[in-house]
Structure formats: C-alpha cells, structure tokens
Design a protein around this motif. Sequence first.
Motif, short mmCIF file in Angstrom:
data_model
loop_
_atom_site.label_atom_id
_atom_site.label_comp_id
_atom_site.label_asym_id
_atom_site.label_seq_id
_atom_site.Cartn_x
_atom_site.Cartn_y
_atom_site.Cartn_z
N GLU A 47 27.63 -53.53 -38.44
CA GLU A 47 26.25 -53.95 -38.66
C GLU A 47 26.03 -54.18 -40.15
O GLU A 47 26.44 -53.38 -40.99
CB GLU A 47 25.31 -52.84 -38.17
N ARG A 50 20.81 -52.93 -43.79
CA ARG A 50 19.41 -53.18 -43.47
C ARG A 50 18.62 -53.38 -44.75
O ARG A 50 19.07 -53.01 -45.84
CB ARG A 50 18.85 -52.00 -42.69
N ASN A 51 17.45 -53.97 -44.61
CA ASN A 51 16.57 -54.14 -45.77
C ASN A 51 16.34 -52.78 -46.42
O ASN A 51 16.05 -51.80 -45.74
CB ASN A 51 15.23 -54.74 -45.37
N GLY A 56 21.77 -54.75 -48.97
CA GLY A 56 20.81 -55.47 -48.14
C GLY A 56 19.71 -56.09 -48.99
O GLY A 56 19.66 -55.92 -50.21
N CYS A 59 13.50 -53.92 -49.56
CA CYS A 59 12.60 -53.47 -48.52
C CYS A 59 11.22 -54.08 -48.78
O CYS A 59 10.64 -53.84 -49.83
CB CYS A 59 12.51 -51.95 -48.51
#
Length: 133
Positions: A47, A50-51, A56, A59
């Motif tokens: 994977e 993520r933000n 990544g 956010c």
Amino acid sequence: MSELPSEYHRRLPYGERLSVAPLLGHPFFPFEGEVQAVPLDQPVLPEPPRNGEDGGKPCPKCADPDRSVIWQDEQWQLKTFGPTGLPLVTLLESREHYRLDNLPPAAEHLANARRVAAALAENGGEALELGRP
C-alpha cells in the motif's frame, strides 16, 4: 502485484461489478432506476503511503485545520461541505488523528452528534448555532 494478504482479499471479485440490488429501496440509498457499481480494482501492494505519512502527500486536515469548520471544542469539530445539491452536508470529526485501536470513547462522539441534531431541530434545519445555549 504481491501475494494477496489474506483469505478475505483472495475471495473478493476483482474486476467484476457487484450488484447494487441490496441497496435499492433502502432509506439511506437515495437512488432509483439504473444504477451500477464500478468494478472492484485489484489492491495496490504494498500500500502506498497515506496522506500525512512519510512519502505521502501532505495531510489536508493538518495543512488547513480550520477549513470549513463551523463549530469545535477541544476534541471535536463540525465541518460543512458545499455546494452538494443537498440542503446540508456535515462531518463530525476528531481534531486529532486516531487509529481504530486508539479512538476516544464513542460516548464523546455520540454526545456531540446529539448536540448537532438538537441544533438542527431548534433551527428548523436552516442554521447551526452550536456554541449558543
């Protein structure tokens, strides 16, 4: 792609359209007529970040924490979104990041959800004044 990580993942119908029939007529599914679900994509493994994680994208919540906030207390905030075509779309979320294993007690979230519902009822669904008695 790497080996699928679990039996659950191995039995999913990747590339197929799932039927939306179980959703039709449900009060929380506001569609009727010809509705199709998109085919389920294969998982991306490993994977990607993520933000907000190293590697990544930033956010969005941390980059602009007060964006669309219409009410907040020390732990929770209520955001509104629009235009959506609906009279009101809100999201009650924690001000901090949590994982499922370290969420605050649900009672706190539910108490704030009741405050939102009461404010909507008091104002005929037209305005939110959560900070006022």
